[in-house]
Design a protein around this motif. Structure first.
Motif, short mmCIF file in Angstrom:
data_model
loop_
_atom_site.label_atom_id
_atom_site.label_comp_id
_atom_site.label_asym_id
_atom_site.label_seq_id
_atom_site.Cartn_x
_atom_site.Cartn_y
_atom_site.Cartn_z
N TRP A 1 0.88 -1.17 0.00
CA TRP A 1 0.00 0.00 0.00
C TRP A 1 0.91 1.21 0.00
O TRP A 1 1.91 1.24 0.73
CB TRP A 1 -0.88 -0.01 1.24
CG TRP A 1 -1.66 1.26 1.49
CD1 TRP A 1 -2.92 1.54 1.08
CD2 TRP A 1 -1.22 2.41 2.23
NE1 TRP A 1 -3.31 2.79 1.51
CE2 TRP A 1 -2.28 3.35 2.22
CE3 TRP A 1 -0.04 2.74 2.90
CZ2 TRP A 1 -2.19 4.60 2.86
CZ3 TRP A 1 0.05 3.98 3.53
CH2 TRP A 1 -1.02 4.88 3.50
N MET A 2 0.61 2.21 -0.83
CA MET A 2 1.50 3.35 -0.96
C MET A 2 0.72 4.66 -0.96
O MET A 2 -0.35 4.75 -1.57
CB MET A 2 2.30 3.26 -2.26
CG MET A 2 3.14 2.00 -2.38
SD MET A 2 4.08 1.95 -3.93
CE MET A 2 5.07 0.47 -3.68
N LYS A 3 1.28 5.65 -0.27
CA LYS A 3 0.70 6.99 -0.29
C LYS A 3 1.79 8.01 -0.60
O LYS A 3 2.85 8.02 0.03
CB LYS A 3 0.05 7.34 1.06
CG LYS A 3 -0.60 8.72 1.06
CD LYS A 3 -1.36 9.00 2.34
CE LYS A 3 -2.04 10.37 2.27
NZ LYS A 3 -2.84 10.66 3.49
N TYR A 4 1.53 8.85 -1.60
CA TYR A 4 2.46 9.93 -1.94
C TYR A 4 2.29 11.06 -0.93
O TYR A 4 1.20 11.61 -0.78
CB TYR A 4 2.18 10.46 -3.35
CG TYR A 4 2.47 9.48 -4.46
CD1 TYR A 4 3.67 9.52 -5.17
CD2 TYR A 4 1.53 8.50 -4.81
CE1 TYR A 4 3.92 8.62 -6.19
CE2 TYR A 4 1.78 7.60 -5.84
CZ TYR A 4 2.98 7.67 -6.52
OH TYR A 4 3.23 6.78 -7.53
N LEU A 5 3.36 11.40 -0.23
CA LEU A 5 3.31 12.51 0.72
C LEU A 5 3.63 13.84 0.04
O LEU A 5 3.28 14.90 0.55
CB LEU A 5 4.29 12.26 1.87
CG LEU A 5 4.05 10.96 2.64
CD1 LEU A 5 5.05 10.83 3.78
CD2 LEU A 5 2.63 10.88 3.18
N ASP A 6 4.30 13.76 -1.09
CA ASP A 6 4.59 14.93 -1.93
C ASP A 6 4.27 14.54 -3.38
O ASP A 6 4.28 13.35 -3.72
CB ASP A 6 6.07 15.33 -1.85
CG ASP A 6 6.54 15.55 -0.43
OD1 ASP A 6 6.01 16.45 0.23
OD2 ASP A 6 7.43 14.80 0.02
N GLY A 7 4.02 15.53 -4.22
CA GLY A 7 3.89 15.25 -5.64
C GLY A 7 5.23 14.73 -6.14
O GLY A 7 6.23 15.47 -6.13
N SER A 8 5.28 13.47 -6.57
CA SER A 8 6.56 12.83 -6.89
C SER A 8 6.31 11.60 -7.76
O SER A 8 5.19 11.37 -8.21
CB SER A 8 7.29 12.45 -5.59
OG SER A 8 6.43 11.77 -4.69
#
Length: 292
Positions: free
Chosen positions: A224-231
């Motif tokens: 499971w992955m969540k982008y903490l910054d636009g990247s």
């Protein structure tokens, strides 16, 4: 009540012998911070550079909403020019993300900016380097990859929060029958353990990737992955060398891909409702028996 998450091991560098002994054979995840230190991509790949070389391409976009049972899995929410999308994720939070984008097919010279880590293991699928992009707040739902590869996942331009589980926990994770992804009604970052009791006590791993970090995810590992910054990230995929795992890969593609898609398109919402209820029953049964 909670998941039991431990940190992923982190090294700057690792010898092929130690990697194979401690992580590949044991199917344990690892972050290698120095793997990309001599990659041109580490400094060269910015959103500005990618916009320059591929900004006019039209790309499919996905959001955090639950899958529509009437559509194939990974059906796009919208389309946008790649350059406009890159501007968007650097400008403001958004759920929109790009999934499994092979920019290398459009810009073959990009392959010169990376170095496939063949010294660590063989079996790399060199024709399938895939890129993933997300705005802050975008989430990749809990799943494992249908073809069961080992994955070297390198992140660029920001931070990414990742939670991992061994495949042995698939029943307790409310894995949908005939699928490689979990029931989408709980939030991995903040699950409701009263509503989904089988999740309580599941053991896993947690890591926060930063620019240039490479995460090794063994075959069949849930993520499971969540982008903490636009990247964005790059995934390099490699087949497991065992015959049994290669057979399992082909079988998974057949049952979880072709057959599941056919049933889903035929029965649509009725099938979706059935397998959600079935996933709950399987998870509750595994919990009652005290097994993963």
């Amino acid at each position: 009540m909670s998941f039991i998450l431990k940190p992923v091991d982190i090294v700057e560098n690792i010898t092929p012998e130690d990697f194979k002994k401690k992580y590949l054979k044991t199917k344990k995840p690892l972050v290698i911070r120095g793997l990309t230190k001599d990659w041109p991509a580490r400094e060269k790949w910015t959103t500005g550079y990618l916009k320059e070389i591929g900004g006019d391409l039209e790309v499919p976009l996905y959001d955090n909403s639950k899958a529509d049972p009437s559509k194939p899995i990974n059906a796009a929410t919208a389309h946008m020019k790649f350059g406009d999308y890159l501007d968007l994720i650097k400008r403001e939070p958004t759920e929109l993300r790009i999934f499994f984008f092979n920019l290398f097919k459009k810009v073959p010279s990009l392959i010169n900016d990376i170095k496939i880590p063949k010294d660590l293991m063989g079996g790399f699928i060199e024709s399938m380097p895939a890129m993933f992009f997300g705005g802050s707040n975008s989430v990749t739902f809990l799943h494992y990859d249908i073809d069961l590869p080992h994955i070297f996942h390198t992140h660029f331009g920001g931070r990414k929060h990742i939670v991992l589980f061994d495949n042995k926990w698939k029943d307790r994770l409310y894995c949908l029958p005939n699928a490689t992804y979990a029931l989408e009604d709980y939030d991995v970052a903040n699950p409701d353990f009263k509503k989904f009791p089988a999740l309580n006590g599941i053991e896993g791993y947690e890591v926060f990737l930063e620019h240039g970090d490479t995460l090794f995810m063994p075959t069949g590992m849930w993520h499971w992955m969540k982008y903490l910054d636009g990247s964005f990230s790059l995934s390099l995929r490699a087949w497991d060398q065992s015959i049994s795992r290669k057979v399992a890969s082909v079988w998974s593609l057949f049952t979880h891909g072709a057959i599941d898609s056919l049933i889903k398109m035929t029965f649509k919402e009725k099938y979706a409702n059935w397998r959600e209820k079935k996933a709950v029953k399987i998870a509750e049964n595994a919990l009652a028996k005290g097994r993963p």
